[in-house]
Design an enzyme around this catalytic site. Structure first.
Site, PDB file in Angstrom:
ATOM      1  CB  CYS A  62      -3.879  -1.502   5.190  1.00  0.00           C
ATOM      2  SG  CYS A  62      -3.272  -1.229   6.213  1.00  0.00           S
ATOM      3  CD  GLU A  78      -3.232   1.114   2.822  1.00  0.00           C
ATOM      4  OE1 GLU A  78      -3.794   2.232   2.475  1.00  0.00           O
ATOM      5  OE2 GLU A  78      -2.175   0.704   3.620  1.00  0.00           O
ATOM      6  CE  LYS A 112      -7.223   1.288   3.729  1.00  0.00           C
ATOM      7  NZ  LYS A 112      -6.706   2.017   4.133  1.00  0.00           N
TER       8      LYS A 112
END
Length: 275
Positions: free
Chosen positions: A164, A47, A120
């Site tokens: 994440c 990321e 995301k």
């Protein structure tokens, strides 16, 4: 030595990205080439691999329209030059709000063609006396889970995409269905990573009976943010096969169809689900 068609060679790249886009792209290119030279067929970047800015708003300044821009063009070149499948961690793409971006993972095939995209969904928020993170101030949340499939030597491989903070939401992984491997690029903070990173990764592997391949930021950045590192390959039984504690580099390993079948046959938990 011929490759085993029931295995896929993979690599996970770890970086300590800087505020320089060009510098980060050069590091990524060098590590992808090294992974490909070591016979990796698929590589993953972390990321924010392209930028860890001095301010959270720095990523808004380099955002690109989907399908167009120097970052995306360079990534396509890296995949093509190395004849490798490339999961490009996350880059900032344009969002509806002009002051925000989508934090997006793109997948390229060995010809440089983009074959998958994931924005995301879960945005990180964390605050102590010494640290504060609020991704929603500069990032717009995605709305759809992401996955992709590839065929290598006439064997199909299925992957889930997440980024994440998504790692903390097991319902996302259930929604993605059965895959061979969940790919998780990340920039976990040192504070949360030391307590939760490995536990969460192994849990996602065990409960979904699949491989988990994480690619992390790992070190002290110029903006004084410290990321945890520990890029890992975890097998469907929850064993850590490879990891890189800190710093720049990459790990390698293999995904095995035989291992997936072994775990799912001796403990068919996925078939025992009630919900």
């Amino acid at each position: 030595m011929p490759r085993n068609s029931s295995e896929l060679s993979i690599a996970s790249i770890q970086m300590v990205s800087t505020p320089s886009l060009n510098e980060n792209l050069e590091v990524a290119a060098r590590l992808i080439k090294a992974a490909a030279d070591s016979e990796a067929q698929l590589a993953v970047l972390p990321e924010y691999f392209c930028l860890m800015g001095l301010k959270d708003t720095d990523k808004v300044k380099i955002r690109e329209a989907a399908g167009s821009g120097p970052i995306q063009e360079r990534l396509a070149e890296m995949a093509k030059e190395n004849s490798i499948y490339l999961v490009a961690g996350s880059i900032p793409l344009e969002a509806k709000e002009s002051n925000k971006v989508l934090n997006t993972s793109l997948v390229f095939d060995p010809t440089g063609k983009q074959i998958a995209r994931y924005d995301k969904m879960h945005l990180f928020g964390f605050q102590t006396e010494d640290e504060r993170y609020e991704e929603s101030e500069t990032i717009a949340a995605g709305s759809q889970p992401g996955k992709f499939a590839i065929s290598v030597n006439e064997v199909d491989w299925y992957f889930g995409l997440s980024i994440c903070y998504d790692l903390r939401f097991p319902e996302l992984y259930r929604a993605l269905g059965q895959v061979d491997c969940h790919i998780i690029p990340a920039a976990f903070t040192y504070t949360t990573g030391k307590d939760h990173w490995e536990i969460l990764l192994r849990a996602r592997a065990i409960e979904n009976q699949c491989y988990v391949l994480s690619s992390a930021q790992g070190g002290l950045h110029l903006n004084q943010r410290r990321t945890w590192g520990e890029s890992m390959l975890i097998d469907p039984w929850g064993d850590v096969l490879s990891n890189l504690p800190e710093g720049e580099g990459f790990i390698q390993g293999k995904l095995s169809k035989n291992k997936l079948k072994e775990v799912r046959s001796k403990l068919p938990a996925l078939k025992h689900r009630k919900l």
